[in-house]
Design an enzyme around this catalytic site. Structure first.
Site, PDB file in Angstrom:
ATOM      1  N   CYS A   1      -5.649  -4.647   0.854  1.00 39.61           N
ATOM      2  CA  CYS A   1      -5.401  -3.896   2.079  1.00 39.61           C
ATOM      3  C   CYS A   1      -6.434  -4.171   3.176  1.00 39.61           C
ATOM      4  CB  CYS A   1      -5.337  -2.409   1.783  1.00 39.61           C
ATOM      5  SG  CYS A   1      -6.752  -1.758   0.869  1.00 39.61           S
TER       6      CYS A   1
ATOM      7  N   HIS B   1      -7.836   2.914   0.243  1.00 37.62           N
ATOM      8  CA  HIS B   1      -6.876   2.121   1.021  1.00 37.62           C
ATOM      9  C   HIS B   1      -7.413   1.930   2.433  1.00 37.62           C
ATOM     10  CE1 HIS B   1      -3.094   0.258   1.789  1.00 37.62           C
ATOM     11  NE2 HIS B   1      -2.677   1.165   2.665  1.00 37.62           N
TER      12      HIS B   1
ATOM     13  N   ASP C   1       0.579   0.340   8.895  1.00 34.08           N
ATOM     14  CA  ASP C   1       0.014  -0.130   7.631  1.00 34.08           C
ATOM     15  C   ASP C   1       0.515  -1.543   7.353  1.00 34.08           C
ATOM     16  OD1 ASP C   1      -1.023  -0.518   5.138  1.00 34.08           O
ATOM     17  OD2 ASP C   1      -0.501   1.471   4.400  1.00 34.08           O
TER      18      ASP C   1
END
Length: 318
Positions: free
Chosen positions: A79, A123, A139
């Site tokens: 991520c 994250h 995202d």
């Protein structure tokens, strides 16, 4: 963040001078096509989807120009790689953007009263600023591994095969977390507020520490009193012979013939003969004789002998 100013947005447009030239060139070519902010965001996400990017927790080592290396060579990462590359591309196109880190996902505790958020749930995502809308969450990882975002990192079947584990280990881990949570709540963080809440649940509301101290003193006295009753009160002998003998001594003590600690059974009988009536003295002699025989005769004690001794003691009336 709808009311952000040009000055407040300036830090979110900065990039290191001369860094990642290939990424900047690609961003400039997209920006020149005249698309709006939403269109440029979609173009970057489409780039992640259509090119052979993959999600992995063991990415290759990147070179000096990390974003260029990631976007055009390795195309493998987690991520932080996707969010940072996305933000660099947005800033290169004149769109204020920033990386946001935190936790995404979690697991409900064993009793359902709390949530477990592990380091595995860490994250990173991005936010871009759009006029009249403010900061909008994007995202980029979802464009490559949507299951990572929808189900959480520990549950998602990501490309390198990492999984949670079998069900038995999962249940054991939940129970271990429950014990850890209970320890944290009732020991490590058990402060005055929790104490008052616990007492209130028992219907014991207190306004000052003096009242709490009074309660604790009362409880302490009750505990000490209970201990005294258990330790100081004479215990009844478990042996049936000794239990019957103790009953006999109690009957004599009720008439002023308390047995002394140094006295043998015969010595007690000698004192008793001085004050007892003849019939009572005869009964006392039979009891003492049987008691000595049951206590000191090396031969096995027949059950009938014990019962007879108990019967003699019950019938004894000094």
């Amino acid at each position: 963040g709808r009311n952000e100013s040009v000055r407040s947005l300036a830090p979110y447009l900065e990039l290191p001078p001369g860094s990642n030239p290939r990424a900047r060139a690609l961003a400039a070519s997209w920006a020149q096509q005249g698309e709006n902010v939403a269109g440029l965001i979609d173009r970057m996400l489409l780039f992640f989807r259509e090119e052979p990017f993959r999600y992995t927790l063991n990415p290759p080592i990147l070179g000096r120009e990390t974003v260029d290396d990631f976007l055009f060579r390795t195309r493998a990462g987690f991520c932080e790689h996707y969010s940072s590359a996305f933000v660099v591309m947005m800033r290169a196109m004149g769109i204020p953007a920033r990386v946001v880190t935190g936790y995404q996902g979690g697991e409900q505790g064993l009793d359902g009263s709390y949530w477990i958020v592990r380091q595995a749930d860490a994250h990173a995502w991005a936010e871009v600023w759009i006029r009249d809308r403010g900061w909008i969450r994007v995202d980029p990882t979802a464009a490559v591994a949507p299951e990572r975002v929808e189900r959480g990192s520990r549950l998602a079947p990501i490309s390198d095969g990492r999984r949670t584990g079998n069900a038995l280990l999962g249940r054991f881990a939940l129970r271990l977390d429950w014990v850890t949570n209970a320890w944290n709540e009732w020991v490590l963080t058990y402060d005055g507020r929790r104490q008052r809440r616990f007492l209130s649940a028992l219907g014991l509301g207190f306004e000052s520490w003096q009242e709490v101290a009074g309660l604790l003193a009362g409880v302490l006295l009750l505990v000490l009193g209970g201990c005294a009753l258990l330790t100081l009160h004479p215990k009844t002998p478990r042996d049936p012979v000794e239990r019957a003998w103790s009953e006999f001594c109690d009957k004599l003590a009720a008439h002023g013939l308390t047995r002394q600690l140094h006295e043998t059974a015969w010595q007690l009988l000698e004192r008793a003969n001085r004050v007892l009536e003849p019939d009572a003295a005869l009964s006392a002699r039979r009891i003492v004789e049987r008691y000595n025989r049951l206590r000191f005769d090396p031969r096995p004690i027949p059950p009938q002998g014990v019962r007879n001794f108990q019967r003699f003691v019950r019938r004894f009336r000094p």
